[in-house]
Scaffold this motif. Structure first.
Motif, PDB file in Angstrom:
ATOM      1  N   PHE A  15       0.829  -1.204   0.000  1.00  0.00           N
ATOM      2  CA  PHE A  15       0.000   0.000   0.000  1.00  0.00           C
ATOM      3  C   PHE A  15       0.865   1.255   0.000  1.00  0.00           C
ATOM      4  CE2 PHE A  15      -2.584   3.221   2.283  1.00  0.00           C
ATOM      5  CZ  PHE A  15      -3.644   3.297   1.398  1.00  0.00           C
ATOM      6  N   GLU A  65      -0.866  12.812   1.309  1.00  0.00           N
ATOM      7  CA  GLU A  65      -1.419  11.468   1.147  1.00  0.00           C
ATOM      8  C   GLU A  65      -0.482  10.418   1.744  1.00  0.00           C
ATOM      9  OE1 GLU A  65      -3.755   9.165  -2.352  1.00  0.00           O
ATOM     10  OE2 GLU A  65      -1.726   9.804  -2.859  1.00  0.00           O
ATOM     11  N   LEU A  82     -10.260   4.522   3.816  1.00  0.00           N
ATOM     12  CA  LEU A  82     -11.329   4.831   2.860  1.00  0.00           C
ATOM     13  C   LEU A  82     -11.275   6.299   2.458  1.00  0.00           C
ATOM     14  CD1 LEU A  82     -14.290   2.823   4.467  1.00  0.00           C
ATOM     15  CD2 LEU A  82     -12.817   2.151   2.553  1.00  0.00           C
ATOM     16  N   LEU A  85      -8.702   6.746  -0.233  1.00  0.00           N
ATOM     17  CA  LEU A  85      -9.202   6.329  -1.552  1.00  0.00           C
ATOM     18  C   LEU A  85     -10.025   7.437  -2.202  1.00  0.00           C
ATOM     19  CD1 LEU A  85     -10.285   2.612  -0.935  1.00  0.00           C
ATOM     20  CD2 LEU A  85      -8.294   3.430  -2.210  1.00  0.00           C
ATOM     21  N   HIS A  88      -7.730  10.178  -3.281  1.00  0.00           N
ATOM     22  CA  HIS A  88      -6.998   9.809  -4.489  1.00  0.00           C
ATOM     23  C   HIS A  88      -7.843  10.074  -5.739  1.00  0.00           C
ATOM     24  CE1 HIS A  88      -3.231   7.947  -5.723  1.00  0.00           C
ATOM     25  NE2 HIS A  88      -3.885   7.323  -6.685  1.00  0.00           N
ATOM     26  N   TRP A 148      -4.895   3.875  -8.153  1.00  0.00           N
ATOM     27  CA  TRP A 148      -6.102   3.773  -7.323  1.00  0.00           C
ATOM     28  C   TRP A 148      -6.650   2.347  -7.338  1.00  0.00           C
ATOM     29  CZ3 TRP A 148     -11.294   2.555  -7.955  1.00  0.00           C
ATOM     30  CH2 TRP A 148     -12.142   2.930  -6.912  1.00  0.00           C
ATOM     31  N   MET A 151      -4.487   0.384  -5.074  1.00  0.00           N
ATOM     32  CA  MET A 151      -4.752   0.760  -3.685  1.00  0.00           C
ATOM     33  C   MET A 151      -6.043   0.134  -3.180  1.00  0.00           C
ATOM     34  SD  MET A 151      -3.613   4.766  -3.932  1.00  0.00           S
ATOM     35  CE  MET A 151      -4.442   5.224  -2.403  1.00  0.00           C
ATOM     36  N   LEU A 152      -7.053   0.087  -4.035  1.00  0.00           N
ATOM     37  CA  LEU A 152      -8.320  -0.524  -3.652  1.00  0.00           C
ATOM     38  C   LEU A 152      -8.124  -1.989  -3.271  1.00  0.00           C
ATOM     39  CD1 LEU A 152     -11.408  -0.134  -3.453  1.00  0.00           C
ATOM     40  CD2 LEU A 152     -11.552  -0.855  -5.847  1.00  0.00           C
ATOM     41  N   VAL A 155      -6.326  -2.085   0.135  1.00  0.00           N
ATOM     42  CA  VAL A 155      -7.195  -1.659   1.237  1.00  0.00           C
ATOM     43  C   VAL A 155      -8.139  -2.795   1.646  1.00  0.00           C
ATOM     44  CG1 VAL A 155      -9.142  -0.146   1.827  1.00  0.00           C
ATOM     45  CG2 VAL A 155      -7.073   0.817   0.833  1.00  0.00           C
ATOM     46  N   LYS A 156      -8.596  -3.578   0.685  1.00  0.00           N
ATOM     47  CA  LYS A 156      -9.426  -4.744   1.018  1.00  0.00           C
ATOM     48  C   LYS A 156      -8.654  -5.728   1.893  1.00  0.00           C
ATOM     49  CE  LYS A 156     -12.455  -4.672  -3.049  1.00  0.00           C
ATOM     50  NZ  LYS A 156     -12.887  -5.399  -4.278  1.00  0.00           N
TER      51      LYS A 156
END
Length: 354
Positions: A15, A65, A82, A85, A88, A148, A151-152, A155-156
């Motif tokens: 990340f 960021e 979140l 995100l 971003h 992005w 990153m998603l 993040v999960k």
């Protein structure tokens, strides 16, 4: 199950690496664009100040960021992840808007005029300055969009990883869980408030305001005042100091009035002042609106958090950073004590906020 330290897992390192590589790539592209333009125009001219403004804002945004990412991982804060995100996505929109704003600043001659008298700086098409920098400007939002998606995915993975860490912070009562979530939202909003206020201020200082004007002095003096306001508000909501929280909320109302009176949007579009905002109007408008909405949301959430004071959440707020438990802290035979306190903080019944 142990709480892993900062950057000890693959998801955390990936990340941070994604954000860092994206930041370096985008800043290099912006720097190249800035250099090409600086070679051919006077960036001190109001019309061309959109480029140094863009470079300064993106440098600030990328550093912000990265700080927010480290802070979210340190706190095991899913809500802040979140928020990153969403932030971003805002960066991607800002980078896309800059393509139009740079073209507005550079291309000042019509196609008909260029066919009569060609200008490397003021025309568009092959062999012009705009044609030279356009690919770099378009590539920037594409890189941000690609990062992005990565990153998603991370993040999960972090959401699943942080579930156990949060288990050690929030009490078992569902009401305590809800109050803690509102507290996290409040702290996250305060951090983003500072960035967007700084963004609006930076644009006005670089592009619009004259150093000898009264508004320049007011804008400069507002920066430390707002910073102190946000810090005090964060401490007040964490320590549940009612007097400081009350003052902070009142000052937020004053700050809302300041945004609407001093930085009122109508000035960006009035005939008498529209020209000076021409090349930065889009980003100034978006930053001002977002800053106002965020401050309004912070005030509303602040009232919600204020109503939760003295309801047993203060200990969880103060000791909200999970740590890796030590296996040597307790005698091996006392397993019940070992299981009841793994953070060094007195714990009641715990429940995940997932």
């Amino acid at each position: 199950m142990a709480v892993e330290p900062l950057l000890a897992t693959r998801a955390q390192r990936a990340f941070i690496s994604t954000i860092t590589i994206q930041a370096i790539a985008v800043l290099v592209l912006i720097g190249i664009t800035f250099r090409f333009v600086d070679e051919h125009v006077q960036l001190r001219a109001t019309r061309y100040k959109t480029l140094p403004c863009y470079l300064a804002l993106f440098a600030l945004a990328e550093l912000f960021e990265l700080f927010m990412a480290f802070d979210a991982l340190r706190l095991r804060n899913i809500i802040q992840l979140l928020g990153i995100l969403i932030f971003h996505v805002a960066l991607m929109v800002f980078a896309a808007l800059q393509v139009h704003q740079t073209k507005t600043a550079l291309v000042t001659m019509s196609a008909a005029a260029c066919s009569v008298e060609f200008s490397f700086v003021n025309c568009e098409g092959p062999g012009t300055l705009w044609n030279k920098v356009q690919p770099f400007l378009i590539t920037a939002p594409c890189i941000i969009a690609a990062s992005w998606v990565l990153m998603l995915f991370w993040v999960k993975a972090l959401y699943a990883e942080f579930g156990w860490a949060i288990f050690h912070v929030v009490g078992a009562n569902p009401k305590m869980k809800e109050m803690y979530q509102w507290y996290q939202i409040m702290i996250c909003l305060l951090k983003f408030d500072f960035f967007f206020f700084s963004g609006v201020t930076m644009q006005l200082l670089i592009v619009v305001l004259q150093r000898n004007s009264a508004e320049f002095g007011v804008t400069i003096s507002a920066i430390p005042i707002v910073l102190i306001l946000l810090v005090l508000c964060g401490l007040a909501v964490q320590r549940e100091v009612k007097s400081v929280m009350t003052i902070s909320l009142v000052m937020m109302l004053a700050a809302l009035s300041y945004c609407m009176v001093v930085y009122k949007l109508v000035r960006f579009y009035q005939p008498g002042s529209a020209e000076q905002y021409e090349t930065t109007r889009a980003t100034l408008t978006i930053f001002t609106i977002v800053a106002f909405i965020l401050l309004l949301a912070t005030f509303a959430v602040g009232l919600r958090c204020f109503s939760d004071f003295d309801r047993g959440l203060q200990s969880s707020k103060v000791h909200s950073i999970p740590v890796r438990p030590s296996t040597s802290t307790y005698p091996s035979g006392n397993m019940s004590q070992k299981q009841s306190n793994t953070t060094g903080v007195p714990l009641g019944p715990r429940i995940s906020i997932e």
